[in-house]
Design an enzyme around this catalytic site. Structure first.
Site, PDB file in Angstrom:
ATOM      1  N   ARG A   1       0.826  -1.223   0.000  1.00 21.57           N
ATOM      2  CA  ARG A   1       0.000   0.000   0.000  1.00 21.57           C
ATOM      3  C   ARG A   1       0.856   1.269   0.000  1.00 21.57           C
ATOM      4  O   ARG A   1       0.509   2.269   0.619  1.00 21.57           O
ATOM      5  CB  ARG A   1      -0.976   0.019   1.190  1.00 21.57           C
ATOM      6  CG  ARG A   1      -1.950  -1.131   1.220  1.00 21.57           C
ATOM      7  CD  ARG A   1      -2.870  -1.164  -0.005  1.00 21.57           C
ATOM      8  NE  ARG A   1      -3.696  -2.352   0.026  1.00 21.57           N
ATOM      9  CZ  ARG A   1      -3.352  -3.508  -0.552  1.00 21.57           C
ATOM     10  NH1 ARG A   1      -2.217  -3.621  -1.205  1.00 21.57           N
ATOM     11  NH2 ARG A   1      -4.144  -4.544  -0.479  1.00 21.57           N
TER      12      ARG A   1
ATOM     13  N   SER B   1     -11.378  -0.098   2.690  1.00 20.51           N
ATOM     14  CA  SER B   1     -10.635  -0.369   3.927  1.00 20.51           C
ATOM     15  C   SER B   1     -10.070   0.939   4.471  1.00 20.51           C
ATOM     16  O   SER B   1      -9.266   1.593   3.809  1.00 20.51           O
ATOM     17  CB  SER B   1      -9.499  -1.351   3.660  1.00 20.51           C
ATOM     18  OG  SER B   1     -10.010  -2.585   3.199  1.00 20.51           O
TER      19      SER B   1
ATOM     20  N   GLU C   1      -5.626   4.264   5.789  1.00 22.53           N
ATOM     21  CA  GLU C   1      -5.262   4.084   4.383  1.00 22.53           C
ATOM     22  C   GLU C   1      -5.642   5.296   3.531  1.00 22.53           C
ATOM     23  O   GLU C   1      -4.857   5.705   2.673  1.00 22.53           O
ATOM     24  CB  GLU C   1      -5.919   2.809   3.834  1.00 22.53           C
ATOM     25  CG  GLU C   1      -5.484   2.454   2.442  1.00 22.53           C
ATOM     26  CD  GLU C   1      -5.899   1.049   2.045  1.00 22.53           C
ATOM     27  OE1 GLU C   1      -6.143   0.842   0.843  1.00 22.53           O
ATOM     28  OE2 GLU C   1      -5.989   0.159   2.910  1.00 22.53           O
TER      29      GLU C   1
END
Length: 351
Positions: free
Chosen positions: A160, A239, A343
């Site tokens: 990520r 998420s 995130e």
């Protein structure tokens, strides 16, 4: 190029949250994108780049500067090489590669947002990450004042994360190139156990591309991870937290906290994440810390389908959302000694 003043930004995000921008520029070509960026840089105006808005948390006060909405279009297949303009809708692009019989991104179906955002976050789900298929990223380098082409290695991808995320004010992604696979209509080998189980095959097996895509879409929908404008349970950024990656020492301390809190027989999720590092599940941590599906009574709540999704129930403010996020972070830290990291990118606010 369209220019609006005091323009609302909430409709441009999947959270439907955030105040207005002083100025909103919508660019439909690479040249317009570059011109807007140069204008902002030359005048010293703060710049916010918006694609699909699926990974943004914008403060209630909005953005004092120029918000640049990238609305470029372009889908070009040359054999198994795919080039996407940054503004292409990612989920549509995935569907078109499946129709073309090319494997490599079929398990990334249903992810909201634009193609240009995928290398920034190194988007991944259900056993695939874009870093495994991206060959080059064409971007405008604000520091150098020119368009550059970065190889996969130069993008410095990790979980990520990427070079673009590490230096967010330097590059504006214009186009992304992918190297896909022609496997006679079959998917890439399935890496994610849940997907394989749903398809009735073993991990490592290949299945028809359309079957892989449809299965992932059903799994995502079951978790509220496919955006539906009519369903507030999907008004989220997917998420909200990344899965923590812990050193051996950190994981041992975490494991001890799990045994202390939940009993000797409970084993937390653990996945190899490189030498001396283990990845665990943010969703598991949130649930075991007491934040179950549907948690909350206010206008911002945890999704009823997945503990990783924080949602706007229709009347929330960004501060409502952040209050919930902070409560979850504090609760997980108190329970297990692990600090969750958001995130989505925050604009004008922070946890």
């Amino acid at each position: 190029m369209q220019v609006l003043h005091d323009a609302p930004l909430a409709p441009l995000t999947t959270f439907r949250l955030g105040g207005p921008a002083t100025r909103l520029v919508t660019a439909g070509t690479d040249a317009e994108v570059i011109a807007a960026v140069r204008e902002a840089d030359d005048s010293g105006t703060p710049l916010l780049v918006i694609g699909g808005g699926s990974n943004l948390v914008i403060g209630d006060k909005g953005f004092d500067g120029t918000a640049l909405r990238i609305a470029t279009r372009g889908f070009e297949l040359r054999g198994s090489t795919l080039e996407l303009a940054a503004g292409e809708v990612w989920s549509d692009a995935v569907a078109r590669t499946v129709e073309a019989g090319l494997a490599g991104i079929e398990c990334l179906a249903g992810i909201p947002g634009s193609a240009g955002a995928t290398p920034i976050q190194n988007v991944g789900a259900y056993g695939q990450e874009v870093s495994s298929t991206i060959t080059e990223v064409i971007a405008y380098d604000r520091r150098a004042g020119r368009t550059v082409t970065l190889t996969n290695e130069e993008c410095a991808f990790s979980y990520r994360h990427s070079r673009f995320k590490a230096d967010p004010d330097r590059y504006v992604v214009l186009r992304v190139r992918f190297g896909l696979e022609d496997a006679d209509g079959l998917s890439a080998p399935l890496k994610y156990a849940e997907t394989a189980r749903a398809l009735g095959v073993a991990t490592g097996d290949r299945v028809p591309l359309a079957d892989a895509r449809e299965t992932v879409l059903k799994l995502r929908a079951g978790k509220g991870m496919v955006l539906d404008p009519e369903d507030h349970d999907t008004w989220s950024a997917g998420s909200f937290f990344t899965n923590p990656i812990l050193t051996d020492e950190q994981f041992a301390a975490f494991h001890a906290r799990v045994r202390e809190r939940l009993g000797e027989g409970v084993e937390p999720p653990a996945y190899p994440a490189g030498e001396g590092r283990t990845k665990t599940s943010a969703a598991w941590l949130i649930d075991k810390a007491g934040f179950t599906k549907g948690y909350g009574t206010g206008p911002a709540r945890i999704s009823t389908k997945h503990t990783l999704a924080l949602t706007n129930r229709g009347e929330a403010t960004t501060e409502d959302l952040l209050a919930l996020a902070r409560e979850v972070v504090d609760g997980v830290r108190a329970a297990f000694g692990v600090t969750l990291v958001n995130e989505p990118v925050t604009v004008g606010v922070s946890l």
